[in-house]
Write a protein that holds these residues in place. Structure first.
Motif, PDB file in Angstrom:
ATOM      1  N   GLU A  48       0.842  -1.195   0.000  1.00 41.76           N
ATOM      2  CA  GLU A  48       0.000   0.000   0.000  1.00 41.76           C
ATOM      3  C   GLU A  48       0.880   1.249   0.000  1.00 41.76           C
ATOM      4  OE1 GLU A  48      -2.600  -0.882   3.293  1.00 41.76           O
ATOM      5  OE2 GLU A  48      -3.831  -2.233   2.048  1.00 41.76           O
ATOM      6  N   THR A  49       0.861   2.045   1.071  1.00 41.70           N
ATOM      7  CA  THR A  49       1.660   3.284   1.097  1.00 41.70           C
ATOM      8  C   THR A  49       2.927   3.137   1.934  1.00 41.70           C
ATOM      9  OG1 THR A  49       0.441   4.102   3.021  1.00 41.70           O
ATOM     10  CG2 THR A  49      -0.405   4.704   0.823  1.00 41.70           C
ATOM     11  N   ARG A 134       9.478  -4.379   9.877  1.00 45.98           N
ATOM     12  CA  ARG A 134       8.201  -3.670   9.941  1.00 45.98           C
ATOM     13  C   ARG A 134       7.996  -2.754   8.750  1.00 45.98           C
ATOM     14  NH1 ARG A 134       9.054   1.303  13.969  1.00 45.98           N
ATOM     15  NH2 ARG A 134       7.280   2.151  12.901  1.00 45.98           N
ATOM     16  N   LEU A 135       6.729  -2.413   8.543  1.00 51.80           N
ATOM     17  CA  LEU A 135       6.331  -1.496   7.477  1.00 51.80           C
ATOM     18  C   LEU A 135       6.438  -0.052   7.981  1.00 51.80           C
ATOM     19  CD1 LEU A 135       3.214  -3.439   6.197  1.00 51.80           C
ATOM     20  CD2 LEU A 135       5.310  -3.006   4.886  1.00 51.80           C
ATOM     21  N   PHE A 136       6.901   0.840   7.092  1.00 51.01           N
ATOM     22  CA  PHE A 136       7.086   2.249   7.438  1.00 51.01           C
ATOM     23  C   PHE A 136       6.441   3.153   6.405  1.00 51.01           C
ATOM     24  CE2 PHE A 136      10.659   0.264   9.563  1.00 51.01           C
ATOM     25  CZ  PHE A 136      10.815   0.994  10.733  1.00 51.01           C
ATOM     26  N   GLU A 137       5.773   4.190   6.887  1.00 50.48           N
ATOM     27  CA  GLU A 137       5.405   5.335   6.060  1.00 50.48           C
ATOM     28  C   GLU A 137       6.658   6.207   5.953  1.00 50.48           C
ATOM     29  OE1 GLU A 137       2.561   6.057   4.569  1.00 50.48           O
ATOM     30  OE2 GLU A 137       1.157   4.665   5.522  1.00 50.48           O
ATOM     31  N   GLU A 138       6.676   7.132   5.006  1.00 52.18           N
ATOM     32  CA  GLU A 138       7.858   7.980   4.831  1.00 52.18           C
ATOM     33  C   GLU A 138       8.235   8.711   6.113  1.00 52.18           C
ATOM     34  OE1 GLU A 138       9.605  11.518   1.970  1.00 52.18           O
ATOM     35  OE2 GLU A 138       7.468  11.095   1.911  1.00 52.18           O
ATOM     36  N   LYS A 139       7.260   9.296   6.795  1.00 50.20           N
ATOM     37  CA  LYS A 139       7.555  10.094   7.989  1.00 50.20           C
ATOM     38  C   LYS A 139       8.056   9.245   9.159  1.00 50.20           C
ATOM     39  CE  LYS A 139       2.772  10.216   9.702  1.00 50.20           C
ATOM     40  NZ  LYS A 139       2.116   9.356   8.748  1.00 50.20           N
ATOM     41  N   GLU A 140       7.923   7.932   9.072  1.00 46.55           N
ATOM     42  CA  GLU A 140       8.354   7.038  10.150  1.00 46.55           C
ATOM     43  C   GLU A 140       9.755   6.448   9.934  1.00 46.55           C
ATOM     44  OE1 GLU A 140       3.978   5.142  11.193  1.00 46.55           O
ATOM     45  OE2 GLU A 140       5.161   4.252   9.562  1.00 46.55           O
ATOM     46  N   ILE A 141      10.335   6.670   8.766  1.00 46.46           N
ATOM     47  CA  ILE A 141      11.638   6.075   8.454  1.00 46.46           C
ATOM     48  C   ILE A 141      12.669   6.509   9.500  1.00 46.46           C
ATOM     49  CG2 ILE A 141      13.550   5.973   6.773  1.00 46.46           C
ATOM     50  CD1 ILE A 141      11.125   4.596   5.675  1.00 46.46           C
ATOM     51  N   PRO A 142      13.408   5.573  10.090  1.00 46.36           N
ATOM     52  CA  PRO A 142      14.433   5.922  11.092  1.00 46.36           C
ATOM     53  C   PRO A 142      15.737   6.360  10.404  1.00 46.36           C
ATOM     54  CG  PRO A 142      14.290   3.546  10.867  1.00 46.36           C
ATOM     55  CD  PRO A 142      13.225   4.129   9.969  1.00 46.36           C
ATOM     56  N   TRP A 143      15.713   7.539   9.795  1.00 44.87           N
ATOM     57  CA  TRP A 143      16.823   8.008   8.967  1.00 44.87           C
ATOM     58  C   TRP A 143      18.167   7.979   9.675  1.00 44.87           C
ATOM     59  CZ3 TRP A 143      15.874   7.869   4.067  1.00 44.87           C
ATOM     60  CH2 TRP A 143      14.583   8.136   3.593  1.00 44.87           C
ATOM     61  N   SER A 144      18.198   8.267  10.953  1.00 44.74           N
ATOM     62  CA  SER A 144      19.479   8.326  11.675  1.00 44.74           C
ATOM     63  C   SER A 144      20.079   6.948  11.929  1.00 44.74           C
ATOM     64  CB  SER A 144      19.318   9.077  12.997  1.00 44.74           C
ATOM     65  OG  SER A 144      18.453   8.345  13.858  1.00 44.74           O
ATOM     66  N   THR A 145      19.296   5.900  11.692  1.00 45.21           N
ATOM     67  CA  THR A 145      19.818   4.544  11.925  1.00 45.21           C
ATOM     68  C   THR A 145      19.694   3.667  10.671  1.00 45.21           C
ATOM     69  OG1 THR A 145      17.711   3.846  12.901  1.00 45.21           O
ATOM     70  CG2 THR A 145      19.436   4.574  14.431  1.00 45.21           C
ATOM     71  N   THR A 154      18.829   5.103  -1.855  1.00 45.46           N
ATOM     72  CA  THR A 154      17.728   4.384  -2.520  1.00 45.46           C
ATOM     73  C   THR A 154      16.388   4.789  -1.918  1.00 45.46           C
ATOM     74  OG1 THR A 154      19.171   2.508  -3.018  1.00 45.46           O
ATOM     75  CG2 THR A 154      16.793   2.103  -3.068  1.00 45.46           C
ATOM     76  N   LEU A 155      16.309   4.847  -0.597  1.00 39.52           N
ATOM     77  CA  LEU A 155      15.069   5.245   0.074  1.00 39.52           C
ATOM     78  C   LEU A 155      14.681   6.679  -0.270  1.00 39.52           C
ATOM     79  CD1 LEU A 155      15.728   3.667   3.585  1.00 39.52           C
ATOM     80  CD2 LEU A 155      13.945   2.977   1.948  1.00 39.52           C
ATOM     81  N   ARG A 156      15.647   7.574  -0.254  1.00 41.33           N
ATOM     82  CA  ARG A 156      15.351   8.976  -0.577  1.00 41.33           C
ATOM     83  C   ARG A 156      14.873   9.102  -2.024  1.00 41.33           C
ATOM     84  NH1 ARG A 156      16.201  12.205   3.550  1.00 41.33           N
ATOM     85  NH2 ARG A 156      17.730  11.652   5.134  1.00 41.33           N
ATOM     86  N   HIS A 157      15.484   8.366  -2.948  1.00 42.77           N
ATOM     87  CA  HIS A 157      15.026   8.384  -4.341  1.00 42.77           C
ATOM     88  C   HIS A 157      13.593   7.873  -4.447  1.00 42.77           C
ATOM     89  CE1 HIS A 157      19.313   8.199  -6.264  1.00 42.77           C
ATOM     90  NE2 HIS A 157      19.088   9.321  -5.612  1.00 42.77           N
ATOM     91  N   TYR A 158      13.304   6.789  -3.738  1.00 40.60           N
ATOM     92  CA  TYR A 158      11.954   6.223  -3.791  1.00 40.60           C
ATOM     93  C   TYR A 158      10.911   7.240  -3.325  1.00 40.60           C
ATOM     94  CZ  TYR A 158       7.792   3.655  -2.584  1.00 40.60           C
ATOM     95  OH  TYR A 158       6.482   3.262  -2.482  1.00 40.60           O
ATOM     96  N   TRP A 159      11.140   7.844  -2.166  1.00 37.01           N
ATOM     97  CA  TRP A 159      10.150   8.791  -1.638  1.00 37.01           C
ATOM     98  C   TRP A 159      10.067  10.042  -2.507  1.00 37.01           C
ATOM     99  CZ3 TRP A 159       6.732   6.589   1.135  1.00 37.01           C
ATOM    100  CH2 TRP A 159       7.066   5.539   1.982  1.00 37.01           C
ATOM    101  N   HIS A 160      11.154  10.418  -3.162  1.00 38.99           N
ATOM    102  CA  HIS A 160      11.138  11.554  -4.089  1.00 38.99           C
ATOM    103  C   HIS A 160      10.313  11.218  -5.339  1.00 38.99           C
ATOM    104  CE1 HIS A 160      12.786  13.981  -7.441  1.00 38.99           C
ATOM    105  NE2 HIS A 160      12.734  14.945  -6.543  1.00 38.99           N
TER     106      HIS A 160
END
Length: 182
Positions: A48-49, A134-145, A154-160
């Motif tokens: 889904e999202t 676990r599943l994450f929405e963009e705002k939940e991504i643990p960017w610092s870890t 790759t994650l930043r490209h996907y959300w962009h």
């Protein structure tokens, strides 16, 4: 490489005849040992999202989050390898794989091929390789870890790309330093 994997004699670094770079050559049997980049394959599993991430239970970067990915095996296609790695690290099955990003990581001798994929069902679990999945929405991504720069990129490209639903394939060279310009 210090010793020949064929006869166990010492190896030396020389440029073989008709070659253009140093290779490990056995001093006894003369075997030339070629060292080539490792291929890493993985997925962005989508439900889904949200996307599926796994928290590493193995080194390197144990305790950090990543996309499911790992080394391609001999006699395995890149797509089959990405499916296998996803199952091994998350217990999930993925379908509809689409090549998304290819990263040349020359300084560590690796090539990453990341696929977009759809989770067959929202069924996943911790594994020997992942302490949490676990599943994450963009705002939940643990960017610092996030475990590795190429995974963060790759994650930043996907959300962009997601708002426009434009997931074109792209080739990049990863230099070893993550730039925060995306």
């Amino acid at each position: 490489m210090n010793f020949c994997s064929h006869c166990a004699a010492p190896v030396v670094s020389l440029i073989p005849q008709d070659d253009n770079r140093p290779r490990s050559i056995c001093t006894s049997c003369g075997r030339i040992h070629y060292q080539n980049p490792k291929i890493v394959v993985g997925c962005i599993p989508i439900w889904e999202t949200r996307i599926l991430l796994c928290k590493r239970n193995i080194e390197p970067r144990k305790g950090f989050w990543t996309l499911p990915a790992g080394y391609l095996e001999c006699n395995e296609t890149t797509e089959a390898g990405a499916r296998r790695e996803t199952a091994e690290e998350t217990g999930a099955s993925v379908v509809a794989l689409q090549p998304y990003r290819l990263f040349d990581i020359v300084h560590i001798g690796q090539v990453y091929l990341m696929f977009l994929a759809r989770l067959q069902a929202p069924r996943f679990h911790a594994t020997r390789e992942s302490m949490e999945v676990r599943l994450f929405e963009e705002k939940e991504i643990p960017w610092s870890t996030i475990a590795f720069p190429v995974i963060e990129k790759t994650l930043r490209h996907y959300w962009h790309d997601r708002p426009e639903n434009n997931f074109s394939f792209r080739l990049e060279q990863e230099t070893g330093t993550m730039q925060k310009d995306d």
